[in-house]
Design an enzyme around this catalytic site. Sequence first.
Site, PDB file in Angstrom:
ATOM      1  N   LYS A 151      -5.203  14.551 -16.063  1.00 56.15           N
ATOM      2  CA  LYS A 151      -5.241  15.474 -17.213  1.00 56.15           C
ATOM      3  C   LYS A 151      -3.867  15.542 -17.895  1.00 56.15           C
ATOM      4  CE  LYS A 151      -9.273  16.412 -15.343  1.00 56.15           C
ATOM      5  NZ  LYS A 151     -10.338  15.474 -15.552  1.00 56.15           N
ATOM      6  N   TYR A 199     -13.994  23.584  -9.117  1.00 55.85           N
ATOM      7  CA  TYR A 199     -14.518  22.404  -9.834  1.00 55.85           C
ATOM      8  C   TYR A 199     -15.762  21.870  -9.106  1.00 55.85           C
ATOM      9  CZ  TYR A 199     -14.287  17.513 -11.538  1.00 55.85           C
ATOM     10  OH  TYR A 199     -14.554  16.267 -12.055  1.00 55.85           O
ATOM     11  N   ASP A 235      -6.056  23.788  -6.394  1.00 55.42           N
ATOM     12  CA  ASP A 235      -6.193  22.831  -7.489  1.00 55.42           C
ATOM     13  C   ASP A 235      -5.436  23.466  -8.660  1.00 55.42           C
ATOM     14  OD1 ASP A 235      -7.014  21.482  -9.784  1.00 55.42           O
ATOM     15  OD2 ASP A 235      -8.976  20.998  -8.950  1.00 55.42           O
ATOM     16  N   ARG A 285       0.817  -1.217   0.000  1.00 59.20           N
ATOM     17  CA  ARG A 285       0.000   0.000   0.000  1.00 59.20           C
ATOM     18  C   ARG A 285       0.850   1.266   0.000  1.00 59.20           C
ATOM     19  NH1 ARG A 285      -3.880  -1.389   4.201  1.00 59.20           N
ATOM     20  NH2 ARG A 285      -2.407  -0.408   5.608  1.00 59.20           N
TER      21      ARG A 285
HETATM   22  C1  LIG Z   1     -10.167  21.360 -12.187  1.00 65.57           C
HETATM   23  C2  LIG Z   1     -10.360  19.915 -11.926  1.00 65.57           C
HETATM   24  N1  LIG Z   1      -9.956  19.440 -10.755  1.00 65.57           N
HETATM   25  C3  LIG Z   1     -10.107  18.141 -10.431  1.00 65.57           C
HETATM   26  C4  LIG Z   1     -10.697  17.276 -11.316  1.00 65.57           C
HETATM   27  C5  LIG Z   1     -10.924  15.855 -10.908  1.00 65.57           C
HETATM   28  O1  LIG Z   1     -10.012  14.990 -11.504  1.00 65.57           O
HETATM   29  P1  LIG Z   1     -10.390  13.472 -11.713  1.00 65.57           P
HETATM   30  O2  LIG Z   1     -11.294  13.412 -12.880  1.00 65.57           O
HETATM   31  O3  LIG Z   1      -9.078  12.809 -11.920  1.00 65.57           O
HETATM   32  O4  LIG Z   1     -11.059  13.009 -10.460  1.00 65.57           O
HETATM   33  C6  LIG Z   1     -11.127  17.726 -12.565  1.00 65.57           C
HETATM   34  C7  LIG Z   1     -11.762  16.795 -13.519  1.00 65.57           C
HETATM   35  O5  LIG Z   1     -12.291  17.174 -14.528  1.00 65.57           O
HETATM   36  C8  LIG Z   1     -10.962  19.092 -12.869  1.00 65.57           C
HETATM   37  O6  LIG Z   1     -11.395  19.603 -14.024  1.00 65.57           O
END
Ligand SMILES: Cc1ncc(COP(=O)(O)O)c(C=O)c1O
Length: 391
Positions: free
Chosen positions: A209, A112, A184, A59
């Site tokens: 991404k 988000y 983020d 883990r």
């Molecule tokens: C700005 C942003 N943060 C976080 C995430 C979440 O990422 P994940 O899809 O890997 O959970 C996204 C997903 O689209 C996003 O656009």
Amino acid sequence: MSDKNKPKGPHTRLVHSARSAKGMSKDLVNPPIERASTILFERAEDLYAHKPDQRYYGRKGTASQDALRAAIADLEGAADVVLTPSGLSACTMALQAVCEPGQHVLVSDSVYGPTRAFCDEVLAKNGIAIEYFDPRAGAALQSQLRDNTCAIFLESPGSLTLEINDLPAIAKLARARGITTLIDNTWGAGWFLKPLEMGIDYSIQAATKYYTGHSDVMMGAIAARNEKCAKPMADYARLSGITVSPDDAYLVLRGMRTMGVRMEHQQQSALRIAQWLSGREEIAQVLHPALPEHPDHALWKRDFSGACGLFSIILKPVSPEKVYGFLDNLNLFGIGYSWGGFESLVIHCDPQIKRTASPWHAAGPLVRFSIGLEDTDDLIADIEGALGALS
Ligand SMILES: Cc1ncc(COP(=O)(O)O)c(C=O)c1O
């Protein structure tokens, strides 16, 4: 003889980082994929010795996770990195690790959507007061601080509406009060934005991404500014059992090696498309911070070294059916969530925009593009062909 200690450029660092991470072999450029739950000990007395370099259970990760963590730490300038199974889990875990019931958290209003839902539906239910703030508040955020404010959660730019948070101003006022700051940083990807250098405590990535870049892995990462910040994240991951697979870590690291060139291409292509869209009569506004007319262009120029391939447009008022027609008529843009991959994507976003602190008043529907690695001329021709559906 070349000087080994001479500072290296960002592309060189990205390619060479983590080559001497734990578990890397001397003659391979990539880490081995070590699938393991069980890790054997030579002697019984080692089982509970807790030696820092002792691997004790799958883990905690093996070679590919260690190498990926080292590469992200190098890119973000972090003391340590925790990997999580998705970008969303990185946001939610980081918040949970730094907040306790009875405390107050400030969240950027353009965050988000699923991060917002977690704040409203999980943190709030656990006795943490959630308050949103205007993404453009900057130092004026001072007025929303409370005695029990424990954290400020940022996202810059917001991934739909593209407002830029004033990171240095917010980091300054937070540090004066011992408040934790988290961002983020998926848009800047640690490539175009270095929030830890600006005094932000945690830089969070949806590694799904740009890091992965090939739309085939889900992962998140939390990069901590210093050892003190690293500890609560490492503890939380250890105590809650958050982990990622060695195969996925391998793929994300493989993606990262080409992230620099991908992002440079996507930056140029997206900017050209955004500029072209600015001149189209169907479009009320292009939301791209690298365009001089963007309201936060000066902040972007000050804090970012470039722009990724994600931006939005506001259409002149049209019916939802016409917007669907526009999207359906695009041939090279897939209709799908996510972004940062090699392929271009598009979504219409109005149903996703949830604001409370700074109401969203746009002239018309918002459409978001993620520009991939196709030829820019082809993408422009595709959009031009589809725009007819709006008239
Ligand atoms: C700005 C942003 N943060 C976080 C995430 C979440 O990422 P994940 O899809 O890997 O959970 C996204 C997903 O689209 C996003 O656009």
